[in-house]
Design an enzyme around this catalytic site. Structure first.
Site, PDB file in Angstrom:
ATOM      1  N   SER A  35       0.825  -1.201   0.000  1.00 29.85           N
ATOM      2  CA  SER A  35       0.000   0.000   0.000  1.00 29.85           C
ATOM      3  C   SER A  35       0.861   1.253   0.000  1.00 29.85           C
ATOM      4  O   SER A  35       1.965   1.264   0.551  1.00 29.85           O
ATOM      5  CB  SER A  35      -0.893   0.002   1.248  1.00 29.85           C
ATOM      6  OG  SER A  35      -1.503   1.267   1.444  1.00 29.85           O
TER       7      SER A  35
ATOM      8  N   TYR B 160      -2.501  -0.268  10.024  1.00 31.46           N
ATOM      9  CA  TYR B 160      -2.680  -0.833   8.674  1.00 31.46           C
ATOM     10  C   TYR B 160      -1.390  -0.703   7.875  1.00 31.46           C
ATOM     11  O   TYR B 160      -0.908  -1.671   7.274  1.00 31.46           O
ATOM     12  CB  TYR B 160      -3.824  -0.122   7.956  1.00 31.46           C
ATOM     13  CG  TYR B 160      -3.904  -0.462   6.489  1.00 31.46           C
ATOM     14  CD1 TYR B 160      -4.254  -1.741   6.071  1.00 31.46           C
ATOM     15  CD2 TYR B 160      -3.618   0.497   5.516  1.00 31.46           C
ATOM     16  CE1 TYR B 160      -4.313  -2.061   4.721  1.00 31.46           C
ATOM     17  CE2 TYR B 160      -3.679   0.188   4.167  1.00 31.46           C
ATOM     18  CZ  TYR B 160      -4.027  -1.092   3.772  1.00 31.46           C
ATOM     19  OH  TYR B 160      -4.078  -1.406   2.434  1.00 31.46           O
TER      20      TYR B 160
END
Length: 355
Positions: free
Chosen positions: A143, A168
């Site tokens: 990501s 995350y």
């Protein structure tokens, strides 16, 4: 015919990736746990598009596809070690595209354990499957959030990414480290992909473009963080899928010129490679809202809020490595992409009411 495992095949990117591979003639096995992080009906609707009927799905059993002869589906949790091991053992995959994960920056502040279960323990099970059952290429989703406190623009794979600002992001950085160690130890070719704000039809309801469109049509307020002073490198789903598709056959080789005295974060002596996949064009959040207003034909009711914990002010992908290695740059601009999304949303909204 090459056999590919796509994890997260009921999810946004996994669904589109599965469709593309099936249309290209690959033999595909999809897995997903169909959790309730967002509306499971959307996940089942995606599976229906793939030819999988909701009523026929049973945990850890192969579900027959009614549309593609070269597709089968299993409902499995990534963190179910025995089920994942048995799947690898029985299916004999050539390649794995790991797109399953617990997503969302803000949700990681509320339910952190879900991120460890799926993104750490689950990913370890995928790595072990690749290790023990001869997988020839693992591609996994990272990501843009790994860039964290980095302010150097555009974000480059050669930048240090040791300062994440959400759990995350930390799990995605951990995935990169875990994958590198397995590549180095067991000679597994691994490609990691840092996705930049993916959007498009069949997208995730927790993402801004989806939430904003839904709220505009329902006459509700949209929440705009950091008072609108944000930019995102929005990347259309078709460009993401095309990038992955080209990389499947681009098996990484180690960088023979890599030096431990001057270590490059973007390469390795192991058969491991990281790429950014972004549009290479940050879009101002308020311009993004104005496009949605144009495409919906309605003015958004805006509620301006301060910056949220874990958020980044701007993302901007350097995609030179992607272009150099597979001759690809994302092509779809935000105007065209959001137009396609709003058209799909109108269709989906109508079909839900009729259903």
């Amino acid at each position: 015919m090459r056999k590919i495992l796509v994890t997260g095949s009921a999810g946004f990117i996994g669904f589109h990736m599965s469709l593309r591979l099936l249309e290209d003639g690959y033999e595909v096995t999809g897995i997903d746990n169909i959790n309730d992080y967002y509306d499971v009906n959307l996940k089942y609707a995606r599976l229906q598009e793939l030819g999988i009927n909701k009523e026929e799905i049973k945990y850890n059993e192969s579900t027959e596809c009614h549309k593609y002869k070269n597709f089968n589906f299993f409902k499995i949790n990534l963190e179910d070690r025995e089920a994942i091991n048995n799947l690898f053992k029985s299916e004999n995959f050539d390649s794995v595209i790991n797109l399953a994960a617990q997503a969302g920056v803000r949700y990681s502040l509320i339910n952190p354990y879900a991120y460890i279960d799926s993104n750490i323990n689950g990913f370890l099970n995928i790595l072990e499957g690749c290790r023990h059952y001869g997988v020839k290429h693992l591609i996994f989703a990272s990501s843009s959030s790994v860039y964290g406190l980095n302010e150097s623009k555009p974000f480059s794979v050669h930048d240090n990414v040791d300062h994440p600002i959400s759990l995350y992001a930390a799990t995605k950085k951990s995935n990169e480290l875990m994958a590198h160690s397995y590549s180095y130890l067991y000679n597994i070719p691994v490609t990691g992909l840092r996705f930049f704000t993916v959007y498009g039809p069949w997208g995730r309801p927790d993402m801004a473009y989806f939430k904003f469109t839904k709220a505009i049509f329902e006459g509700k307020e949209i929440e705009i963080y950091n008072n609108g002073q944000m930019k995102r490198d929005f990347t259309y789903i078709d460009d993401i899928v095309e990038g992955i598709r080209r990389l499947i056959e681009k098996i990484p080789e180690g960088n023979k010129e890599w030096e431990g005295l001057n270590p490059d974060p973007g390469s390795s002596p192991a058969r491991y490679k990281i790429y950014n996949i972004g549009n290479n064009n940050p879009v101002d959040l308020m311009y993004f809202v104005s496009i949605l207003e144009k495409e919906t034909g309605m003015e958004a009711k805006k509620k301006f809020l301060p910056m949220q914990d874990g958020d980044m002010v701007e993302t901007f992908a350097d995609i030179d490595e992607l272009f150099h290695n597979v001759n690809f740059r994302p092509e779809i601009n935000i105007e065209k992409g959001l137009k396609s999304f709003v058209e799909w949303y109108k269709y989906y909204r109508t079909s839900k009411k009729e259903g």
